[in-house]
Design a protein around this motif. Structure first.
Motif, PDB file in Angstrom:
ATOM      1  N   GLN A  64       0.834  -1.204   0.000  1.00 12.50           N
ATOM      2  CA  GLN A  64       0.000   0.000   0.000  1.00 12.50           C
ATOM      3  C   GLN A  64       0.868   1.254   0.000  1.00 12.50           C
ATOM      4  O   GLN A  64       0.594   2.204  -0.732  1.00 12.50           O
ATOM      5  N   GLU A  65       1.920   1.252   0.802  1.00  9.37           N
ATOM      6  CA  GLU A  65       2.814   2.413   0.860  1.00  9.37           C
ATOM      7  C   GLU A  65       3.450   2.692  -0.504  1.00  9.37           C
ATOM      8  O   GLU A  65       3.579   3.846  -0.910  1.00  9.37           O
ATOM      9  N   GLU A  68       0.727   4.006  -2.937  1.00  8.61           N
ATOM     10  CA  GLU A  68       0.398   5.405  -2.623  1.00  8.61           C
ATOM     11  C   GLU A  68       1.403   6.367  -3.240  1.00  8.61           C
ATOM     12  O   GLU A  68       1.083   7.506  -3.529  1.00  8.61           O
ATOM     13  N   LYS A  69       2.639   5.903  -3.441  1.00 10.12           N
ATOM     14  CA  LYS A  69       3.673   6.721  -4.085  1.00 10.12           C
ATOM     15  C   LYS A  69       3.549   6.677  -5.608  1.00 10.12           C
ATOM     16  O   LYS A  69       4.345   7.290  -6.310  1.00 10.12           O
ATOM     17  N   ASP A  94      -9.183  -1.053  -3.649  1.00  7.18           N
ATOM     18  CA  ASP A  94      -9.221   0.187  -2.857  1.00  7.18           C
ATOM     19  C   ASP A  94      -8.216   1.221  -3.358  1.00  7.18           C
ATOM     20  O   ASP A  94      -8.459   2.418  -3.276  1.00  7.18           O
ATOM     21  N   MET A  95      -7.076   0.745  -3.867  1.00  6.79           N
ATOM     22  CA  MET A  95      -6.009   1.636  -4.326  1.00  6.79           C
ATOM     23  C   MET A  95      -6.094   1.920  -5.823  1.00  6.79           C
ATOM     24  O   MET A  95      -5.241   2.615  -6.357  1.00  6.79           O
ATOM     25  N   GLY A 180      -1.842   7.633 -10.721  1.00  6.56           N
ATOM     26  CA  GLY A 180      -2.100   7.391  -9.314  1.00  6.56           C
ATOM     27  C   GLY A 180      -2.061   5.930  -8.928  1.00  6.56           C
ATOM     28  O   GLY A 180      -2.049   5.592  -7.766  1.00  6.56           O
TER      29      GLY A 180
END
Length: 188
Positions: A64-65, A68-69, A94-95, A180
């Protein structure tokens, strides 16, 4: 023994993405060094169901980290049960990230030979030949994963051939138009 770590590391070089290995994450979580050998029974100690849940939770947090980048990531882990795969699918959804499960397969005799080889040399994985039959019985096939998210490879083939085959699949490459989202690749 499936060859997933070798495939993960080589694929990482070609795609220029990070790899998070369940064996390393697990050992770090329990204060161990990578080559500290844990001679434990199947699903006991740092391999208990609770410890495995903690390990997979940490893997998904690390993924996830990275996502997110805007980066892609490879998770070098078995994802041997449906619940673990469902959690990875949920994270990808979700991402808004792409996800591909790469199932690394080989003939049973090759799995056995690779596990026996581990007895005589340092290895990050603690899986040994004595765990093999129970592991096979516990592993849940990836039946719920749609074909467009599931690639099966035979790790008996040359590494270069497998990497070429994976890279020729359009779903293995990060999507540039969606800045994204990263492609979150699961190596099984």
């Amino acid at each position: 023994a499936s060859g997933k770590s070798k495939i993960s590391n080589e694929l990482s070089k070609h795609l220029n993405v990070k790899v998070f290995c369940s064996d390393l994450v697990r050992k770090e979580l329990f204060g161990l060094k990578p080559h500290d050998f844990m001679d434990v029974s199947f699903e006991k100690g740092i391999y208990s169901k609770e410890a495995s849940s903690l390990t997979y939770g940490k893997l998904l947090l690390l993924a996830q980290e990275e996502i997110e980048k805007g980066a892609s990531v490879i998770l070098d882990a078995t994802f041997g049960n449906k619940h673990q795969r469902d959690e990875a699918l949920r994270l990808a959804k979700d991402m808004d990230a792409n996800i591909v499960f790469v199932e690394c397969c080989a003939p049973v005799n090759l799995y056995r030979a690779r596990l026996i080889k581990r007895e005589t040399r340092p290895c990050i994985s603690d899986a040994r030949i004595r765990h093999f039959e129970r592991f096979k019985k516990r592993f849940e096939p990836l039946n719920e994963i749609p074909d467009e998210m599931h690639i099966r490879i035979n790790t008996e083939k040359l590494l270069t051939e497998n990497i070429h085959n994976l890279l020729s699949q359009g779903n293995m490459l990060p999507l540039k138009e969606n800045a994204g989202a990263g492609s979150s690749l699961r190596i099984l």
